[in-house]
Design an enzyme around this catalytic site. Sequence first.
Site, PDB file in Angstrom:
ATOM      1  N   ARG A  68      39.855 -29.107 -46.164  1.00 40.80           N
ATOM      2  CA  ARG A  68      40.376 -28.244 -45.104  1.00 40.80           C
ATOM      3  C   ARG A  68      39.395 -28.250 -43.925  1.00 40.80           C
ATOM      4  O   ARG A  68      38.208 -28.041 -44.102  1.00 40.80           O
ATOM      5  CB  ARG A  68      40.556 -26.802 -45.627  1.00 40.80           C
ATOM      6  CG  ARG A  68      41.753 -26.649 -46.546  1.00 40.80           C
ATOM      7  CD  ARG A  68      41.826 -25.245 -47.103  1.00 40.80           C
ATOM      8  NE  ARG A  68      40.702 -24.957 -47.975  1.00 40.80           N
ATOM      9  CZ  ARG A  68      40.436 -23.751 -48.494  1.00 40.80           C
ATOM     10  NH1 ARG A  68      41.213 -22.727 -48.203  1.00 40.80           N
ATOM     11  NH2 ARG A  68      39.401 -23.583 -49.289  1.00 40.80           N
ATOM     12  N   CYS A  95      36.756 -21.720 -44.606  1.00 38.82           N
ATOM     13  CA  CYS A  95      36.258 -20.361 -44.336  1.00 38.82           C
ATOM     14  C   CYS A  95      35.648 -20.187 -42.950  1.00 38.82           C
ATOM     15  O   CYS A  95      36.219 -19.486 -42.122  1.00 38.82           O
ATOM     16  CB  CYS A  95      35.246 -19.973 -45.411  1.00 38.82           C
ATOM     17  SG  CYS A  95      35.952 -20.059 -47.060  1.00 38.82           S
ATOM     18  N   GLY A 101      32.719 -26.983 -41.273  1.00 38.98           N
ATOM     19  CA  GLY A 101      34.165 -27.074 -41.482  1.00 38.98           C
ATOM     20  C   GLY A 101      34.510 -26.270 -42.718  1.00 38.98           C
ATOM     21  O   GLY A 101      33.794 -25.343 -43.095  1.00 38.98           O
TER      22      GLY A 101
END
Length: 437
Positions: free
Chosen positions: A334, A264, A261
């Site tokens: 993120r 990037c 995850g």
Amino acid sequence: MRISVIGCGYLGAVHAACMAKLGHEVVGIDVDEQKIAALSSAAAPFYEPDLDELLREVQETGRLRFTSDLSAAAGSDIHFICVGTPQKKGENGADMTYVDAATIGLLPYIASGNVVVGKSTVPVGTAARLANLVLDAEPSAHLLWNPEFLREGHAVSDTLQPDRFVYGVPGGSEEHPAVGLLDAVYSTPLTAGTPRLVVDLPTAELVKAAANSFLATKISFTNAMAEVCEASGADVSGLADAIGMDDRIGRKFLNAGIGFGGGCLPKDIRAFMARAGELGADQALTFLREVDAINMRRRTRVVELSRELCGGSLLGMRITVLGAAFKPESDDVRDSPALSIAAQLQLQGAVVTVTDPKVLSNASRRFPELQYEPNSEKAVQKADALLLLTEWQEYRDLDPYELARSVASPRILDGRNVLDAGKWRAAGWTYRGLGRP
Ligand code: UGA
């Protein structure tokens, strides 16, 4: 050298601090006033090991300052573009708004002989397009692309002692006049032996996309093996150890688990596929769609396994998720697989409590419907099942005997395959790993 760094997120803040550490005069510039205030008081607005200490150290020398005023770039010899390229909403491609805005905003402050250096991860072809803008504004300036390979959690050492430097210059020649300037910026690590490669602009852009795609492929390959191991009763950890001993394969990035995850790898492989499609080379990268699909299947698999672990139904089950960052030593959530799994479990009727040493405020902004408990001892109280989803050291070190006294049922799903299954089972736990018998 006098350096400006535009964009002070995970990449730019570290780059600015490290450039000052290397002895340069640096100004870090970002549109976010709050970020600038935090960085100016040597407190990064995100967690990165060693960064606050470094910020303090270099700010005391007077070589580093932060501002939200782009005109502060005037007077610098080198301007680094370090802004983000997130995934576009509803599309696979990269959102170039920030890179374009930073470059265009910088144009009035570029002086004769200046070098603009792109570090952001961009679709191939971006550098050539931006180089034209720079040349139109200042014909004696240059634009290079110098991709960044730092990992969150190791960003300071990865910047000061990288594996390699890649310089993308128009034409790809070592003789390009800007090569010497960039060598002067990085003279300390270059003198210490860090290799550097000079390539042309599109190759430099592709190096970054290819590197992240390869890393994502390694992880998904192992996770695909985990699926086969699950079907055949084999152990993916032993398999990874054994194939990893072959030098040609290598053991790094072969850890099976809940998948990759972060800000990037997921968006970079999608942006790469989108760009290849625009170039008519989409067939070359169809395998990345499978890499992405294998990765996403991990999340569904963990939800299924959690249901099995809870005796067939998630309804009303108290599940504690240990770790919500996309990886340890980061407060980045993120596209965190851990959080996405926690949210799925909650949606399917479980009562989920999430604990993590660093990310709870970031996580609660993203998923306010989940319950968060910073104290891990409290978080596990009366749990029907534990899910270790981000392998922080403190969770690796948990004592199964002690922990068994706190939970309602000793059941654990080890989403990162980092616990000693035999030890946990001996302590009375029902242990499930991923791709392990
Ligand atoms: C990644 C690359 O590793 C960096 O080289 C690159 O500079 C950076 O992206 C970027 O493009 O800016 P990062 O996102 O910080 O760095 O994180 P990684 O260490 O690559 O981990 C990515 C994900 O893969 C994490 O969720 C991690 O838990 C997972 N992972 C990693 C596995 O599931 N298995 C592994 O064996 C290794």
